[in-house]
Motif scaffolding. Structure first.
Motif, mmCIF file in Angstrom:
data_model
loop_
_atom_site.group_PDB
_atom_site.id
_atom_site.type_symbol
_atom_site.label_atom_id
_atom_site.label_comp_id
_atom_site.label_asym_id
_atom_site.label_seq_id
_atom_site.Cartn_x
_atom_site.Cartn_y
_atom_site.Cartn_z
ATOM 1 N N ARG A 67 33.735 41.486 42.731
ATOM 2 C CA ARG A 67 34.395 41.987 41.514
ATOM 3 C C ARG A 67 35.890 42.240 41.710
ATOM 4 N NH1 ARG A 67 33.088 46.855 39.657
ATOM 5 N NH2 ARG A 67 32.504 47.694 41.721
ATOM 6 N N PHE A 68 36.253 42.625 42.916
ATOM 7 C CA PHE A 68 37.651 42.945 43.221
ATOM 8 C C PHE A 68 38.240 41.864 44.114
ATOM 9 C CE2 PHE A 68 37.476 47.901 42.871
ATOM 10 C CZ PHE A 68 36.882 47.784 41.620
ATOM 11 N N THR A 69 39.547 41.635 43.945
ATOM 12 C CA THR A 69 40.248 40.665 44.785
ATOM 13 C C THR A 69 41.577 41.257 45.244
ATOM 14 O OG1 THR A 69 39.279 38.816 43.554
ATOM 15 C CG2 THR A 69 41.197 38.345 44.936
ATOM 16 N N ILE A 70 41.768 41.285 46.548
ATOM 17 C CA ILE A 70 43.031 41.735 47.112
ATOM 18 C C ILE A 70 43.917 40.522 47.363
ATOM 19 C CG2 ILE A 70 42.185 41.629 49.509
ATOM 20 C CD1 ILE A 70 43.882 44.108 50.127
ATOM 21 N N SER A 71 45.205 40.703 47.138
ATOM 22 C CA SER A 71 46.157 39.634 47.427
ATOM 23 C C SER A 71 47.501 40.263 47.769
ATOM 24 C CB SER A 71 46.284 38.675 46.241
ATOM 25 O OG SER A 71 46.786 39.348 45.101
ATOM 26 N N ARG A 72 48.342 39.462 48.366
ATOM 27 C CA ARG A 72 49.669 39.951 48.729
ATOM 28 C C ARG A 72 50.688 38.876 48.413
ATOM 29 N NH1 ARG A 72 48.863 41.437 54.815
ATOM 30 N NH2 ARG A 72 51.065 41.995 54.675
ATOM 31 N N ASP A 73 51.859 39.313 47.982
ATOM 32 C CA ASP A 73 52.987 38.431 47.753
ATOM 33 C C ASP A 73 54.092 38.894 48.682
ATOM 34 O OD1 ASP A 73 55.268 37.094 46.878
ATOM 35 O OD2 ASP A 73 54.634 37.112 44.784
ATOM 36 N N ASN A 74 54.200 38.224 49.808
ATOM 37 C CA ASN A 74 55.167 38.664 50.818
ATOM 38 C C ASN A 74 56.596 38.529 50.320
ATOM 39 O OD1 ASN A 74 53.211 39.406 52.718
ATOM 40 N ND2 ASN A 74 53.095 37.323 53.536
ATOM 41 N N ALA A 75 56.856 37.551 49.471
ATOM 42 C CA ALA A 75 58.205 37.373 48.942
ATOM 43 C C ALA A 75 58.626 38.574 48.093
ATOM 44 C CB ALA A 75 58.280 36.095 48.126
ATOM 45 N N LYS A 76 57.635 39.191 47.434
ATOM 46 C CA LYS A 76 57.914 40.358 46.604
ATOM 47 C C LYS A 76 57.612 41.662 47.338
ATOM 48 C CE LYS A 76 57.120 38.048 42.180
ATOM 49 N NZ LYS A 76 56.364 38.044 40.906
ATOM 50 N N ASN A 77 57.121 41.528 48.571
ATOM 51 C CA ASN A 77 56.776 42.730 49.355
ATOM 52 C C ASN A 77 55.792 43.619 48.587
ATOM 53 O OD1 ASN A 77 57.433 43.429 52.035
ATOM 54 N ND2 ASN A 77 58.658 45.170 51.357
ATOM 55 N N THR A 78 54.814 42.973 47.999
ATOM 56 C CA THR A 78 53.897 43.664 47.094
ATOM 57 C C THR A 78 52.451 43.280 47.380
ATOM 58 O OG1 THR A 78 55.582 43.770 45.364
ATOM 59 C CG2 THR A 78 53.300 44.065 44.665
ATOM 60 N N LEU A 79 51.582 44.269 47.260
ATOM 61 C CA LEU A 79 50.143 44.105 47.409
ATOM 62 C C LEU A 79 49.501 44.280 46.040
ATOM 63 C CD1 LEU A 79 47.732 43.994 49.556
ATOM 64 C CD2 LEU A 79 47.704 46.482 49.312
ATOM 65 N N TYR A 80 48.420 43.543 45.794
ATOM 66 C CA TYR A 80 47.743 43.615 44.504
ATOM 67 C C TYR A 80 46.248 43.868 44.700
ATOM 68 C CZ TYR A 80 52.009 41.288 42.924
ATOM 69 O OH TYR A 80 53.315 40.975 42.665
ATOM 70 N N LEU A 81 45.654 44.409 43.657
ATOM 71 C CA LEU A 81 44.201 44.521 43.599
ATOM 72 C C LEU A 81 43.765 44.181 42.179
ATOM 73 C CD1 LEU A 81 41.575 45.260 45.100
ATOM 74 C CD2 LEU A 81 41.830 47.582 44.180
ATOM 75 N N GLN A 82 43.118 43.037 42.033
ATOM 76 C CA GLN A 82 42.551 42.647 40.753
ATOM 77 C C GLN A 82 41.131 43.202 40.677
ATOM 78 O OE1 GLN A 82 43.948 40.890 38.097
ATOM 79 N NE2 GLN A 82 42.050 41.454 37.033
#
Length: 123
Positions: A67-82
């Motif tokens: 149900r949940f998906t973790i991702s990271r955008d290193n260019a934006k220095n940001t972590l996400y959780l969908q």
């Protein structure tokens, strides 16, 4: 020193979706283990997911797997959780955390923590 700031929390109905973000500053998190934890009132803090640097290998707790998906955008220095298919038991304060020991993502000893963002799921 790494500053982590979460955003994206809120109130949603059962079955709804939210996307949390965790913006990092003060250091580049490219080589960091990054994780999301949550804590509900009266309950212990729970690590729900983490992501390794480089390989992007992920871990999910059974409670959120599928149900949940973790991702990271290193260019934006940001972590996400969908977060999809949200349930009332997902109600908690969600925290992102960073660990500069990039090979030690399974540890509970993360060095840097955000202030958290509240997620409330109502039926």
């Amino acid at each position: 020193q790494v500053l982590l700031v979460e955003s994206g929390g809120g109130s949603v109905q059962v079955g709804g979706s939210l996307r949390l973000s965790c913006a990092a500053s003060g250091a580049t998190i490219t080589n960091f283990c990054m994780a999301w934890f949550r804590q509900a009132p009266g309950k212990e803090r729970e690590r729900i997911t983490h992501i390794f640097p480089g390989s992007g290998v992920t871990y999910y707790a059974d409670s959120v797997k599928g149900r949940f998906t973790i991702s990271r955008d290193n260019a934006k220095n940001t972590l996400y959780l969908q977060m999809n298919s949200l349930k009332p038991e997902d109600t908690a304060r969600y925290y992102c955390a960073a660990n500069p020991r990039g090979s030690d993502c399974y540890t509970l000893e993360y060095n840097y923590w955000g202030q958290g963002t509240q997620v409330t799921v109502s039926s």
